[in-house]
Design an enzyme around this catalytic site. Structure first.
Site, PDB file in Angstrom:
ATOM      1  N   GLU A  31       0.815  -1.227   0.000  1.00 15.24           N
ATOM      2  CA  GLU A  31       0.000   0.000   0.000  1.00 15.24           C
ATOM      3  C   GLU A  31       0.841   1.266   0.000  1.00 15.24           C
ATOM      4  O   GLU A  31       0.584   2.200  -0.731  1.00 15.24           O
ATOM      5  CB  GLU A  31      -0.913   0.021   1.233  1.00 15.24           C
ATOM      6  CG  GLU A  31      -2.140  -0.839   1.125  1.00 15.24           C
ATOM      7  CD  GLU A  31      -3.068  -0.639   2.307  1.00 15.24           C
ATOM      8  OE1 GLU A  31      -3.399   0.520   2.597  1.00 15.24           O
ATOM      9  OE2 GLU A  31      -3.456  -1.628   2.930  1.00 15.24           O
ATOM     10  N   ASP A  49      -2.255  -4.074   3.578  1.00 12.88           N
ATOM     11  CA  ASP A  49      -2.385  -4.321   5.007  1.00 12.88           C
ATOM     12  C   ASP A  49      -3.264  -5.545   5.269  1.00 12.88           C
ATOM     13  O   ASP A  49      -4.204  -5.830   4.514  1.00 12.88           O
ATOM     14  CB  ASP A  49      -2.993  -3.107   5.705  1.00 12.88           C
ATOM     15  CG  ASP A  49      -1.999  -1.958   5.808  1.00 12.88           C
ATOM     16  OD1 ASP A  49      -0.807  -2.190   5.562  1.00 12.88           O
ATOM     17  OD2 ASP A  49      -2.428  -0.842   6.147  1.00 12.88           O
ATOM     18  N   ASP A  63      -5.994  -6.657   6.609  1.00 14.86           N
ATOM     19  CA  ASP A  63      -7.345  -6.480   7.133  1.00 14.86           C
ATOM     20  C   ASP A  63      -8.313  -6.441   5.958  1.00 14.86           C
ATOM     21  O   ASP A  63      -7.913  -6.619   4.805  1.00 14.86           O
ATOM     22  CB  ASP A  63      -7.445  -5.215   7.991  1.00 14.86           C
ATOM     23  CG  ASP A  63      -6.996  -3.961   7.257  1.00 14.86           C
ATOM     24  OD1 ASP A  63      -6.864  -4.000   6.012  1.00 14.86           O
ATOM     25  OD2 ASP A  63      -6.764  -2.933   7.920  1.00 14.86           O
ATOM     26  N   GLU A  88      -9.924  -3.974   4.606  1.00 17.80           N
ATOM     27  CA  GLU A  88      -9.645  -2.884   3.670  1.00 17.80           C
ATOM     28  C   GLU A  88      -8.475  -3.261   2.775  1.00 17.80           C
ATOM     29  O   GLU A  88      -8.477  -3.007   1.570  1.00 17.80           O
ATOM     30  CB  GLU A  88      -9.344  -1.604   4.452  1.00 17.80           C
ATOM     31  CG  GLU A  88      -9.686  -0.317   3.724  1.00 17.80           C
ATOM     32  CD  GLU A  88     -11.177  -0.095   3.574  1.00 17.80           C
ATOM     33  OE1 GLU A  88     -11.568   0.590   2.609  1.00 17.80           O
ATOM     34  OE2 GLU A  88     -11.956  -0.611   4.390  1.00 17.80           O
ATOM     35  N   TYR A 147       1.386  -4.767  13.294  1.00 20.05           N
ATOM     36  CA  TYR A 147       0.203  -4.111  12.735  1.00 20.05           C
ATOM     37  C   TYR A 147      -0.685  -3.575  13.847  1.00 20.05           C
ATOM     38  O   TYR A 147      -0.982  -4.271  14.822  1.00 20.05           O
ATOM     39  CB  TYR A 147      -0.576  -5.086  11.862  1.00 20.05           C
ATOM     40  CG  TYR A 147      -1.613  -4.431  10.996  1.00 20.05           C
ATOM     41  CD1 TYR A 147      -1.278  -3.372  10.162  1.00 20.05           C
ATOM     42  CD2 TYR A 147      -2.932  -4.866  11.000  1.00 20.05           C
ATOM     43  CE1 TYR A 147      -2.228  -2.769   9.353  1.00 20.05           C
ATOM     44  CE2 TYR A 147      -3.891  -4.277  10.197  1.00 20.05           C
ATOM     45  CZ  TYR A 147      -3.525  -3.223   9.376  1.00 20.05           C
ATOM     46  OH  TYR A 147      -4.479  -2.620   8.589  1.00 20.05           O
ATOM     47  N   ARG A 183      -3.851  -2.232  13.672  1.00 21.67           N
ATOM     48  CA  ARG A 183      -5.311  -2.360  13.596  1.00 21.67           C
ATOM     49  C   ARG A 183      -5.683  -3.787  13.990  1.00 21.67           C
ATOM     50  O   ARG A 183      -5.696  -4.693  13.158  1.00 21.67           O
ATOM     51  CB  ARG A 183      -5.811  -2.012  12.197  1.00 21.67           C
ATOM     52  CG  ARG A 183      -5.615  -0.536  11.852  1.00 21.67           C
ATOM     53  CD  ARG A 183      -6.194  -0.182  10.484  1.00 21.67           C
ATOM     54  NE  ARG A 183      -6.047   1.240  10.229  1.00 21.67           N
ATOM     55  CZ  ARG A 183      -4.999   1.796   9.638  1.00 21.67           C
ATOM     56  NH1 ARG A 183      -3.992   1.019   9.233  1.00 21.67           N
ATOM     57  NH2 ARG A 183      -4.927   3.097   9.445  1.00 21.67           N
ATOM     58  N   HIS A 240      -4.983 -10.912  13.876  1.00 16.60           N
ATOM     59  CA  HIS A 240      -3.631 -10.415  14.078  1.00 16.60           C
ATOM     60  C   HIS A 240      -3.290 -10.379  15.549  1.00 16.60           C
ATOM     61  O   HIS A 240      -4.167 -10.342  16.413  1.00 16.60           O
ATOM     62  CB  HIS A 240      -3.489  -8.994  13.509  1.00 16.60           C
ATOM     63  CG  HIS A 240      -4.167  -8.822  12.187  1.00 16.60           C
ATOM     64  ND1 HIS A 240      -3.813  -9.530  11.081  1.00 16.60           N
ATOM     65  CD2 HIS A 240      -5.205  -8.032  11.813  1.00 16.60           C
ATOM     66  CE1 HIS A 240      -4.603  -9.186  10.070  1.00 16.60           C
ATOM     67  NE2 HIS A 240      -5.456  -8.286  10.491  1.00 16.60           N
TER      68      HIS A 240
END
Length: 817
Positions: free
Chosen positions: A9, A82, A84, A86, A304, A306, A350
């Site tokens: 990203e 990432d 997740d 998204e 990470y 989130r 995670h």
């Protein structure tokens, strides 16, 4: 040799990953999302299950072109956004855009950006998880439907340009409801009594009135509700004698809190460092992607950020234990490795947010980090190390003293062994602690011992209304109610502030009149949508989609079955927002109403358009509207050359310029204005014309060109031969247009409504434009060739990246210090 391609990203990850993968791999960045729903229309096919129509995000064409070119030259493409939902959706969008160039595409993910984690991910590639993509797509479609369907109704009945959000609106309701509780709260008087006592052994100690008879003294239970009652009790106590009624001693242990989740990180960073959620997540993102550590190169410092989980990898626990043994000794390392249980319903994909390498201490990297990143890394590092240490042990003493029918209590605490507190320093406060329990050092006492009264005080108090939400308590409430996800909290809060639905007062959220009105309208007409339980239930449905238990299309259909009738009903039954202020119009005596204008909220006469009186206002603690009289204009003795009435000093309400000017008091019939300055004695001196700066030669008539200033503050270049020659040019900024291949530069212009904007000088060949003033770049995060200067009421001027997918904002000078 054909290389494999890894697509991440962020450009920052390109540097970090490229460093340890070597020449066998090419690494490119999507710079966030590359496709999204169109901005000009809803982008959903309502006749076919609300299927989304995606398009390449404006300004991302060159990035997509670069990714396609790299994919065509690659043997295998590994999508590594990432880890997740998204990120999964970003990977899917990239795969869709490059499938014409390369179909040999896999998804990889890693929780930390280290050589071990990335190489391990490359050894275990997987296909794109379309369940995760479906969950993200469902959220995006739901949010688009709510925004596009409800916002026009609010424009018609409240104010143009405002909007509604599926999750933000429920968060707004929490803030509005809390404010209503505060306004409805009626304080209750009560009196607190304290004594200072001395026994046979020093030191003296203080005790609070605990019980009268067998009932505890507390508001709502048994309280002393008046001065007369307090004085009578004081007199009785002074006449009596204090004796020790009980001494309770016990040892207590206190365990460390678990390592951070997204939510707990945001809460503690707000309480301990004063960081807003957005700042916390921005700093954490940089620590995750990698920072330059001098000779060590670019290194990722945290895993990470989130995450809902408190789980920790076995190798990280082992590394922490070895570090604790080495740095603090065996007494601080538990015999059994500590395991924390993630709460039910949390996503456990995670690990908790922790340092990548516990041996990299905050002090060892302090010189390389900005203040905000250092303090956040220190917070994360200490929390993780503490979570793997032994508990702290305390010796607690509770003493009760008796005087007649009254019982008094004092608590003492003595640290026996610091345990996990060692990592913060013995004297450092626990960043999770919200209040002091009033413990103090107590003397050696025995039951029946007579105590000497040294002091007796009574203090009047009143019960307090529930406090307004801080960022930390709002995040906690959102998490407890199941509203949104921790990764969305920062965006929710920013949206409420950007829309001016809430304002920060003493670091707490207060709803504006606009926010309260919008919330009330939505609650009245969209009760299900605004229901906290419904919103939490929708999050569960999204989780079920991600787990493969539901189809995202079915969830949308269920939602719309109830949403469409509510929309139709609201469109016909919602009334125009009319808020009676209780303030009479100073001109005609009719009631003034709260109105919402471009420049904020104000009071306007209900007799408009016959009476156009307006006033500014504020509110007291009970929510009552208090009109604020504007400072009276300074009337000068300078006559207007057009009508003869005197000029007055005025301050503009609109535009980028806030400099005062002279306006004719005959307005609106006479609209003459003049610029002015004050001499050394403060006297007003009229400036007949702004200072004109030479700007070349007119290409039409050959006369000199000069820089002029328009009424609304826009600068432009004009021929001095006006009105015979009307040649004008926009004012260049000296900053090149960022569009690839474009040779133009950014120039200042004004819209039809007078709003300043900036566009490419090669328009219409190049349509690139900005509302914010461009400044030289590049962006340190995504390499955008220019930056912009943004303005907001809450934060003032800020230098930021114009790329919304990047979101970089220049830290304030000394931020976090």
């Amino acid at each position: 040799m054909t290389k494999d391609l890894i697509i991440v990203e962020s450009p920052a990850k390109v540097k970090t990953i490229g460093k340890f993968l070597g020449k066998d791999y090419a690494v490119e960045a999507s710079v966030g999302h590359v496709r999204d729903l169109p901005k000009g229309d809803m982008g959903l096919d309502e006749e076919h299950g609300y299927a989304p129509r995606y398009e390449i995000i404006k300004g991302k064409e060159d990035i997509v072109g670069r990714l396609r070119k790299a994919a065509k030259a690659a043997n295998h493409v590994f999508l590594a956004p990432d880890p997740d939902r998204e990120g999964e959706a970003i990977g899917w969008h990239v795969a869709e855009l490059i499938k014409g160039q390369n179909k040999n595409v896999s998804r990889i993910q890693f929780n930390e950006i280290t050589a071990r984690a990335v190489k391990e991910a490359l050894e275990h590639p997987r296909p794109i998880n379309y369940d995760l993509v479906g969950a993200q797509q469902a959220r995006r479609v739901l949010d688009r439907l709510v925004g596009y369907k409800i916002s026009p109704i609010l424009w018609k009945h409240v104010k143009r340009g405002i909007s509604a959000g599926r999750v933000q609106s429920v968060a707004l309701r929490l803030i509005v409801d809390r404010e209503r509780e505060r306004r409805a709260f009626e304080p209750v008087e009560h009196w607190a009594l304290k004594v200072k006592l001395a026994g046979e052994n020093p030191p003296p100690f203080r005790a609070d009135l605990w019980k009268i008879g067998t009932k505890a003294v507390a508001p709502g239970m048994q309280d002393i509700g008046s001065k007369d009652a307090a004085d009578a009790l004081v007199q009785n106590v002074r006449a009596g004698q204090f004796t020790v009624d009980g001494v309770e001693e016990k040892e207590r242990s206190k365990s460390a809190p678990p390592p951070f989740t997204t939510s707990s990180l945001q809460q503690v960073a707000n309480r301990a460092l004063g960081y807003p959620a957005k700042k916390t997540m921005g700093a954490a993102q940089k620590l995750y992607e990698g920072v330059d550590l001098g000779e060590r190169g670019t290194v990722a410092l945290i895993t990470y950020m989130r995450t809902d989980s408190v789980r920790v990898a076995d190798e990280a626990k082992k590394a922490a234990q070895e570090f604790i043994l080495s740095a603090y000794g065996a007494d601080y390392a538990p015999a059994k490795v500590k395991v924390y249980k993630t709460k039910d319903g949390a996503q456990d994909a995670h690990e908790a947010c922790r340092p990548v390498d516990v041996a990299v201490t905050p002090e060892s990297v302090k010189q390389f980090l900005p203040a905000d990143q250092f303090k956040l890394y220190q917070l994360i590092w200490r929390r993780f190390v503490a979570s793997q240490m032994t508990p702290a042990r305390f010796h607690d003493t509770t003493v009760t003293a008796k005087n007649g029918k009254t019982l008094w209590r004092a608590k003492g605490e003595r640290l026996l062994f610091p345990g996990f507190l060692k990592v913060q320093g013995l004297e450092a406060p626990d960043p999770d602690a919200e209040k002091d329990d009033g413990s103090e050092q107590l003397p050696k006492l025995t039951v029946g011992e007579v105590l000497q009264l040294l002091d007796l005080t009574s203090e009047q108090k009143f019960t307090q209304p529930p406090p307004r939400y801080t960022e930390a308590t709002l995040v906690k409430a959102l998490e407890e109610e199941g509203i949104g996800r921790p990764s969305t909290y920062a965006a929710i809060i920013s949206t409420l502030q950007d829309r001016e639905y809430v304002a920060m007062e003493e670091k707490r959220f207060a709803p504006t009149e606009l926010g309260s009105t919008v919330s009330d309208k939505l609650v009245a007409h969209f009760a299900t949508l605004m229901d906290i339980g419904f919103t939490a239930g929708m999050e569960q449905k999204l989780d079920e989609i991600a787990a493969g238990g539901r189809a995202w299309e079915a969830v949308i259909e269920e939602f719309m079955a109830e949403f469409i009738p509510a929309l139709e009903k609201a469109g016909t039954e919602m009334s125009r927002a009319t808020i009676d202020s209780g303030v009479p119009c100073p001109d005609c005596g009719r009631p003034m109403h709260v109105k919402f204008g471009k420049n904020g909220e104000f009071l306007g006469c209900s007799g408009y358009p016959e009476c156009k009186a307006i006033r500014e206002f504020t509110r007291d603690e009970q929510g009552n509207i208090l009109p604020v009289d504007k400072p009276r204009d300074e009337i000068t003795d300078i006559p207007c050359p057009l009508c003869g009435k005197p000029f007055a000093v005025k301050t503009p309400r609109k535009g980028r310029s806030h400099e005062p000017f002279l306006g004719c008091t005959g307005y609106p019939k006479c609209k003459n204005i003049k610029n002015f300055k004050r001499d050394e004695f403060g006297k007003i001196v009229v400036l007949e014309a702004p200072e004109e700066i030479p700007a070349g030669t007119c290409p039409d008539c050959g006369k000199p060109m000069v820089i002029k200033t328009a009424r609304r503050g826009t600068k432009f270049i004009a021929c001095t031969g006006y009105p015979a020659c009307k040649h004008t040019e926009p004012l260049p900024t000296g900053i090149a247009c960022p569009q690839p291949g474009c040779t133009g530069e950014m120039v200042e212009k004004s819209s039809r409504r007078g709003k300043v904007f900036y566009s490419c000088s090669r328009y219409p060949d190049c349509t690139y434009s900005l509302w914010d003033r461009p400044v030289p770049g590049p962006c340190p995060q995504c390499d955008s060739p220019l930056l912009v200067e943004k303005f907001s009421k809450a934060k003032g001027a800020q230098i930021a990246c114009p790329n919304k997918e990047c979101g970089w904002v220049k830290p304030e000078e000394g931020a976090g210090e």
